[in-house]
Design a protein around this motif. Sequence first.
Motif, PDB file in Angstrom:
ATOM      1  N   VAL A 121      62.989  42.000  29.576  1.00 22.57           N
ATOM      2  CA  VAL A 121      63.360  40.876  27.971  1.00 22.57           C
ATOM      3  C   VAL A 121      62.052  41.184  27.503  1.00 22.57           C
ATOM      4  O   VAL A 121      61.779  40.803  26.573  1.00 22.57           O
ATOM      5  CB  VAL A 121      64.174  39.718  28.269  1.00 22.57           C
ATOM      6  CG1 VAL A 121      65.500  40.847  28.452  1.00 22.57           C
ATOM      7  CG2 VAL A 121      63.792  38.528  29.833  1.00 22.57           C
ATOM      8  N   SER A 131      63.376  50.396  34.708  1.00 26.05           N
ATOM      9  CA  SER A 131      63.285  48.678  34.465  1.00 26.05           C
ATOM     10  C   SER A 131      62.974  48.403  32.656  1.00 26.05           C
ATOM     11  O   SER A 131      62.090  48.880  32.214  1.00 26.05           O
ATOM     12  CB  SER A 131      62.377  47.826  34.882  1.00 26.05           C
ATOM     13  OG  SER A 131      62.794  47.713  36.684  1.00 26.05           O
ATOM     14  N   GLU A 161      57.888  49.497  36.671  1.00 27.00           N
ATOM     15  CA  GLU A 161      58.226  48.881  38.371  1.00 27.00           C
ATOM     16  C   GLU A 161      59.585  49.192  38.680  1.00 27.00           C
ATOM     17  O   GLU A 161      60.609  50.100  37.801  1.00 27.00           O
ATOM     18  CB  GLU A 161      58.805  47.258  37.251  1.00 27.00           C
ATOM     19  CG  GLU A 161      57.051  46.871  37.784  1.00 27.00           C
ATOM     20  CD  GLU A 161      57.034  46.494  36.032  1.00 27.00           C
ATOM     21  OE1 GLU A 161      55.999  47.352  35.991  1.00 27.00           O
ATOM     22  OE2 GLU A 161      57.743  45.949  35.336  1.00 27.00           O
ATOM     23  N   CYS A 201      63.516  49.539  40.684  1.00 26.04           N
ATOM     24  CA  CYS A 201      64.959  49.066  39.999  1.00 26.04           C
ATOM     25  C   CYS A 201      65.272  48.089  41.573  1.00 26.04           C
ATOM     26  O   CYS A 201      65.174  49.074  42.669  1.00 26.04           O
ATOM     27  CB  CYS A 201      65.553  49.218  39.683  1.00 26.04           C
ATOM     28  SG  CYS A 201      65.184  49.885  37.568  1.00 26.04           S
ATOM     29  N   GLU A 207      66.015  41.288  41.896  1.00 29.35           N
ATOM     30  CA  GLU A 207      64.661  42.113  43.032  1.00 29.35           C
ATOM     31  C   GLU A 207      63.849  41.193  43.511  1.00 29.35           C
ATOM     32  O   GLU A 207      63.658  41.925  44.327  1.00 29.35           O
ATOM     33  CB  GLU A 207      64.191  41.675  40.747  1.00 29.35           C
ATOM     34  CG  GLU A 207      63.685  42.982  40.226  1.00 29.35           C
ATOM     35  CD  GLU A 207      65.016  42.292  39.326  1.00 29.35           C
ATOM     36  OE1 GLU A 207      66.221  41.327  39.664  1.00 29.35           O
ATOM     37  OE2 GLU A 207      65.744  43.180  38.379  1.00 29.35           O
ATOM     38  N   GLY A 229      65.815  46.794  35.937  1.00 32.71           N
ATOM     39  CA  GLY A 229      65.130  46.004  36.120  1.00 32.71           C
ATOM     40  C   GLY A 229      64.619  45.182  35.425  1.00 32.71           C
ATOM     41  O   GLY A 229      64.592  45.340  34.172  1.00 32.71           O
ATOM     42  N   ASP A 230      63.652  44.113  35.929  1.00 30.96           N
ATOM     43  CA  ASP A 230      63.295  43.016  35.132  1.00 30.96           C
ATOM     44  C   ASP A 230      62.476  42.027  36.045  1.00 30.96           C
ATOM     45  O   ASP A 230      61.965  42.966  36.690  1.00 30.96           O
ATOM     46  CB  ASP A 230      64.692  42.169  34.604  1.00 30.96           C
ATOM     47  CG  ASP A 230      63.793  41.661  32.960  1.00 30.96           C
ATOM     48  OD1 ASP A 230      62.774  41.207  32.475  1.00 30.96           O
ATOM     49  OD2 ASP A 230      64.976  42.188  31.570  1.00 30.96           O
ATOM     50  N   ARG A 231      61.230  41.436  35.063  1.00 29.60           N
ATOM     51  CA  ARG A 231      60.331  40.823  35.572  1.00 29.60           C
ATOM     52  C   ARG A 231      60.797  39.241  35.206  1.00 29.60           C
ATOM     53  O   ARG A 231      62.067  38.812  34.680  1.00 29.60           O
ATOM     54  CB  ARG A 231      58.831  41.272  34.976  1.00 29.60           C
ATOM     55  CG  ARG A 231      58.590  42.644  34.169  1.00 29.60           C
ATOM     56  CD  ARG A 231      57.377  42.443  33.515  1.00 29.60           C
ATOM     57  NE  ARG A 231      56.493  43.707  33.560  1.00 29.60           N
ATOM     58  CZ  ARG A 231      55.842  44.981  33.273  1.00 29.60           C
ATOM     59  NH1 ARG A 231      55.846  43.897  32.125  1.00 29.60           N
ATOM     60  NH2 ARG A 231      55.781  45.596  33.015  1.00 29.60           N
TER      61      ARG A 231
END
Lengths: 416, 416
Positions: B355, B352, B363, B365, B384, B19-21
């Motif tokens: 980077v 998550s 958050e 996944c 996402e 998971g990421d933003r």
Amino acid sequence: MAAHSDIYPALLLIGDGLGDRAVPELGGKTPLEAANTPTLDRLAAEGESGLMDPIGVGIRGGSDTGHLALLGYDPYKYYPGRGPFEALGIGMSVARGDLAFRCNFSTVDDGLIVLDRRAGRIKDGTAELAAALNGLQIEDVTCYFKESIAHRAALVMRGPGLGEHVSDVDPHEVGAKVWEAHSTKEGDAASEKTARILNAFVRKSYEILDQHPINVQRRAQGLPPANIALPRGIGVSPDLPPFNEKAGVKSACIVEVGLVKGLGEYLGMDVIDVQGSTASVDTDTEAIGRAVIEALQDHNFVLCNVKGPDVAGHDGNARGKISIIEKIDRMVEQIVAATGGKLIIAFTGDHSTPVTYGDHTGEPCPILFWGPTVRKDLVTTFGETAASQGGVHRIRGLDVVNILTSYMGVQEKFGA
Amino acid sequence: MAAHSDIYPALLLIGDGLGDRAVPELGGKTPLEAANTPTLDRLAAEGESGLMDPIGVGIRGGSDTGHLALLGYDPYKYYPGRGPFEALGIGMSVARGDLAFRCNFSTVDDGLIVLDRRAGRIKDGTAELAAALNGLQIEDVTCYFKESIAHRAALVMRGPGLGEHVSDVDPHEVGAKVWEAHSTKEGDAASEKTARILNAFVRKSYEILDQHPINVQRRAQGLPPANIALPRGIGVSPDLPPFNEKAGVKSACIVEVGLVKGLGEYLGMDVIDVQGSTASVDTDTEAIGRAVIEALQDHNFVLCNVKGPDVAGHDGNARGKISIIEKIDRMVEQIVAATGGKLIIAFTGDHSTPVTYGDHTGEPCPILFWGPTVRKDLVTTFGETAASQGGVHRIRGLDVVNILTSYMGVQEKFGA
């Protein structure tokens, strides 16, 4: 390079009673949907939104239970009855182990038959009446008493060996005699003691108040005397861990509801009062906004509650609810501008108060999260229906602080 | 006729830290959204997707707690502190009832004042130092000791009557003296025994290591000696029911994280090592894919973890995260092709690791389910934001194995 050091403060902004239902006079929109809210819409578009059940799916909550849950305390575990929060809300000291009650000033005849449960909704003189009861010593228990708004007051009992399992004294009915309290728990000496003290307190309140100069004057004016204090809503002060410790933040509390103010104090938050805050639709949201901005200078978590939407909801006043929501929208713009957007915002309600119903209901509240670290979903406006399509889906009140502290970058990791 | 007899194997594929933003340098997309993933997109289009909170909404988890939850074990119930997983992760045998600790090789002076908690981040010679401590007998307890990466190591105590309520010895501070452990539970003879053994072990580690040839050599090179072992993170080996029994499957575990490998072993899964697996973005995903395909010959459940996305997340390396995700995409294609698509696939993360943040966050996944029996929703790509619109809505880590075993056709019925 990873920006691990980017830590943001958070604002948890509560529009009290924000959630609503479709209003025919608004063409089937809710007040939030009908309101002109360019800033909230922008935040929803840039962030993520969803639905939030403060206490549980379908549960009709209060402002106290709702805020407890929103701060991460399960109200099913921690809510001790309304008394302690009522007392805290009007600035009384409540210590661990105290018993507290909400009270009414009422009118009784000399046989203790209730003639008016609210003493003609008495407005003036309650401070003097309360002072006459405050500090009463009964056995080894001290009874602290303070007036609240209109006919309302609170009683705190402090002393050894008090139990909370006690029946009501307020018959909740005109024409009925004040009840004698008794222990509701077989063989519980502590609750028997509380019942004894409570009965004595009620009796003494009549003896002291009936001929009190304020009541002599009221009778002369043809008004019902406030000649007895009837406690209810008994609660033992709850064992709540301090919020700062629990959430890992330094928090301030800028709220318009006495109950929630009391909760904030009890939880060790820095409670900040705002000049111009009226707890109604005419409140000075700009002043509240300034207080939030200032609090964010030396706190990294601010809880702010604006009471107006709930008041308008109770009054069935759709236009009033729209108006206060539009004022909140401008306040959010003011806060975002002053902080350069370097904060995480969550905006939601503590329960729904539909204007078509006039009281709290169990529908979820819309919620939005916004800030530099917040995920973006596909929702572009803020409202009950739009939020139901959001990336947050449907969460619980208990989840909100966890989401915030993760976005803030201050949450401890669970595991490795 | 209903094809009730169609039973499929399952692959639970974890992109560690998937998971990421939103990443500014990727035009606001996440690495998963920016990556070219034709196979994952096809699987999302043909199957169903959603969001998954490994541990709970907003909770920052670890790989250990995350995988525990994804395998259906509530980490709030089963997570015993890091020690046992650390020991399992470096291939130590841990039996039920053992106590385990994470350890540092540290540098102390002859008064046991800590000079360097990580012994100059020692790289070489720790296997010899660990061997000198391994097998120490103190009273009736055997101390097993093994080096991990750099200054890290693990200690397993095996013997009768050991308790886990013991205070720390590692002062976590340079200039402080090593602490004496003591029982933190009044009258708990088992924890008193552990404290006694622990203090003796620490003392002996100094006596054995201080003049060890490796440290004589380090001093000659001007390097701080690794002359003491400081245990922390005590945990009693958890009472986890075996996975195969619990889920009703025959499982294999092909994972790149030592901690998770240890967990798989402890749960009785067949742990399979892969030549060319580097636990980083340069890992040989084709080799991992071959191992999965082979494992599916004689197992009906394969847990596979690819560590690279987490490594890239910690490094703040968006391009690296994209690259390893694209390698995973090709690996999924390889597996689907080799099995003729006759399997159920779940692909998600264990937490998550954005980077832009460089560490785990709370958050959810994205998760996708795909296979001959899997429902189809309206989502057409995997990422996402897309997953937030999916038919799976928002589920918990604990739900995943149940969904899989239902789609596999192997879950016991609850009820009639």
